[in-house]
Design an enzyme around this catalytic site. Sequence first.
Site, PDB file in Angstrom:
ATOM      1  N   SER A 121      -7.695   1.584  -3.708  1.00 31.77           N
ATOM      2  CA  SER A 121      -6.453   2.115  -3.136  1.00 31.77           C
ATOM      3  C   SER A 121      -5.542   2.676  -4.217  1.00 31.77           C
ATOM      4  O   SER A 121      -4.681   3.503  -3.930  1.00 31.77           O
ATOM      5  CB  SER A 121      -5.691   1.014  -2.405  1.00 31.77           C
ATOM      6  OG  SER A 121      -6.276   0.742  -1.177  1.00 31.77           O
TER       7      SER A 121
ATOM      8  N   GLU B  96       0.820  -1.207   0.000  1.00 34.10           N
ATOM      9  CA  GLU B  96       0.000   0.000   0.000  1.00 34.10           C
ATOM     10  C   GLU B  96       0.862   1.270   0.000  1.00 34.10           C
ATOM     11  O   GLU B  96       0.646   2.184  -0.789  1.00 34.10           O
ATOM     12  CB  GLU B  96      -0.914  -0.021   1.233  1.00 34.10           C
ATOM     13  CG  GLU B  96      -1.833   1.169   1.351  1.00 34.10           C
ATOM     14  CD  GLU B  96      -3.158   0.972   0.603  1.00 34.10           C
ATOM     15  OE1 GLU B  96      -3.748  -0.105   0.707  1.00 34.10           O
ATOM     16  OE2 GLU B  96      -3.571   1.905  -0.077  1.00 34.10           O
TER      17      GLU B  96
ATOM     18  N   ASP C 130       1.072   4.041  -3.069  1.00 40.85           N
ATOM     19  CA  ASP C 130       0.648   5.424  -2.866  1.00 40.85           C
ATOM     20  C   ASP C 130       1.758   6.397  -3.226  1.00 40.85           C
ATOM     21  O   ASP C 130       1.540   7.376  -3.951  1.00 40.85           O
ATOM     22  CB  ASP C 130       0.283   5.644  -1.389  1.00 40.85           C
ATOM     23  CG  ASP C 130      -0.984   4.912  -0.988  1.00 40.85           C
ATOM     24  OD1 ASP C 130      -1.729   4.476  -1.885  1.00 40.85           O
ATOM     25  OD2 ASP C 130      -1.227   4.778   0.226  1.00 40.85           O
TER      26      ASP C 130
END
Length: 630
Positions: free
Chosen positions: A545, A309, A313
């Site tokens: 996400s 994650e 990002d």
Amino acid sequence: MFLPLALLALGFSGAIEVCVAAPSSTIHSVHDVHERRAAEPFGWSLSHRPDADKRLPLRIGLKQQNLDNLESLLLSVSHPDSPQYGRHWTPQQVVDAFAPKEESVGKVLEWLKDSGFSREKIKMSANKGWLQVEASIAEVERLLNAEYHVYKHDESGEEQLSCHDYSVPADIREHIDLIKPTVHFNHRPSPKSTTKFKRAGDLGKPSSTTGPKKSPNASPVPPTLANCDKMITLDCLKALYDVPGFHAVSTHKNSYGIVEFTPQAFLAGDLDLFFANFSPSLVGVRPKTILIDGAVVQTTNQSFDFNGESDLDLEYAMALTNPQTITLLQTGDLVEGAGFDNWLDAVDGSFCTFEGGDDPTQDGIYPDALPGGFKGKSHEFRDESTITASSAMRQCTEYGKLGLMGSTILYSSGDNGVAGNGGVCLNSTGQPVKNGTMFNPDFPATCPFITAVGATQVNPNSTVFEPEGACEQVIFSGGGWSNIFAIPDYQRTAVSSFLKNHPPPYTSAQFNNSGTSRAYPDLAANGANYVIGIDGEFELVFGTSCSSPVVGSFITMVNDARLAAGKGPVGFINPVIYSDKFKNAFNDITSGGNQGCNTPGFTATDGWDPVTGLGTPNVSKLIPIFLSLP
Ligand SMILES: *[C@@H]1O[C@H](CO)[C@@H](O)[C@H](O)[C@H]1NC(C)=O
Ligand SMILES: *[C@@H]1O[C@H](CO)[C@@H](O)[C@H](O)[C@H]1NC(C)=O
Ligand SMILES: *[C@@H]1O[C@H](CO)[C@@H](O)[C@H](O)[C@H]1NC(C)=O
Ligand SMILES: *[C@@H]1O[C@H](CO)[C@@H](O)[C@H](O)[C@H]1NC(C)=O
Ligand SMILES: *[C@@H]1O[C@H](CO)[C@@H](O)[C@H](O)[C@H]1NC(C)=O
Ligand SMILES: *[C@@H]1O[C@H](CO)[C@@H](O)[C@H](O)[C@H]1NC(C)=O
């Protein structure tokens, strides 16, 4: 973030003196249940009674003033037709407007004193919204007429302290929103079981053979538009969303914050692997890290679950907004981890850790009116059904306050379509159960004061020059209707038009179809087949996400242009993007659905829909329209 009462700001000393002088009495003898959990949370079992002497830092959320006006106050600074558009508030204005009444502070303090807590054991939060009481489990059980148990997470073995209900004196209820830790389950399960976006390898999708996955020498991926249906790169995104040649010019005034929750962490080597292939000038560049609640960017544990994650990002946000410095708000320590509350605590001082203790030297720089897009990350996805309505509302109002101060808060809308985290759905009384048939809305996606971002895909065998569909590979875009929050004004027209012109084939047995509740997502962006550098390799990942940091990057571009023109940041964008001005600034997504709960879910269609919202951004159109606003 908690100050001793003695150091409290002037306005409150009066109330405290009154309280201290108040005669002790028994007027509080009648206790009413203040909050009760409807059912035990899914996946947790009662384990044992805690040690009665265990210290329990109790937080009492005082009823704040003017919250009824929050929506209209927020609209007044964020609706394009408002004369106040863009006139964001200072942190002090926010504290002053919403601080609890002196009467509330006085009444609650008096109750605590009558119950035997001396003044030194009570502290008040910087934003005046919370009182903290130092107490043992036994003392709290007496105070709240409650019985605490340790619950164990069936899969991870993680433990959480909670009670089933609690009571306060009848005359105190109106002065209190909620008390923590009590009935609310705030802990996420271990990172492994909550990975909210998925890699191709796990699922044996075709992309795992054609994609760049597992290339042992990390060989370069050609930056081409030819395979965007099989792998998304920066070039694919720029083509899909008409991103103009961008070079940030207002970097010193702008801010793009990304929140990550320990033990999730980025690996420097992964960023450089990605940058070397896709954005060479960024090799060696790192985010500016701010550590919240004793956080660490840990590198001891390395795996997809720990790094996926954060790597995703930062790789996309940094590369899309280069040379904007990204602020990484790393939250939570290695022992307790962290949740949304810890992050909110740091940005506005109103939420706190379970086991106590903020470091004021770290948190002291906030609150701060950050003029940027915040991307709340999705690792700790929760559903409305797993928190109480009062807890959800309390958190949601904090997001509203951040909007008042000019921050844009983005959350991914969830990866399970109309189902909740882990594909769980609800039974007819709204509780999460294995074979539930009622849709299970995501929180905080349903908070009307954040922007919820759904996921799209380049359809198989299509190019970036053809319309995208709702994401139907590996994940399904979270969407639907809240069971807690009323519909905000800004989306009333769009949502009622959807319900009228495209009535879904479901009844109130599946979703809140009254037309009076908040619907989500608000918009969408691609969420399938992202190439990321992870643990020394390239892999493909999927999920909302992926979509959220991309939209955050676009908002950062918009803010850069506005700041360069001497204007302020856009702040809360929902009232603007639903307005007529922006009718053509989004690519309407009209195919695909968001299946879940053994149904096909909702279907994307003309105009707003509960799968892809208003559609995907066309950045070339968004920037000039946002620039035309005051
Ligand atoms: C993380 O690493 C530590 C130290 O090597 C180890 O004890 C722990 O079990 C690891 N955690 C997970 C979830 O793998
Ligand atoms: C829904 O599930 C909860 C928790 O398992 C249970 O207590 C409740 O009775 C169920 N409701 C119905 C109508 O089955
Ligand atoms: C759901 O599963 C439970 C047991 O797991 C069963 O008792 C119940 O009848 C099921 N309900 C439905 C609607 O299938
Ligand atoms: C895409 O093209 C491939 C190769 O021509 C074909 O095998 C496959 O069925 C196509 N997929 C779809 C969804 O049309
Ligand atoms: C539907 O949503 C509205 C607004 O949030 C709420 O007042 C109502 O109770 C909800 N209905 C159900 C059945 O949950
Ligand atoms: C985005 O907007 C520009 C400018 O109006 C237009 O030329 C372009 O075709 C749009 N792109 C898409 C994908 O609709």
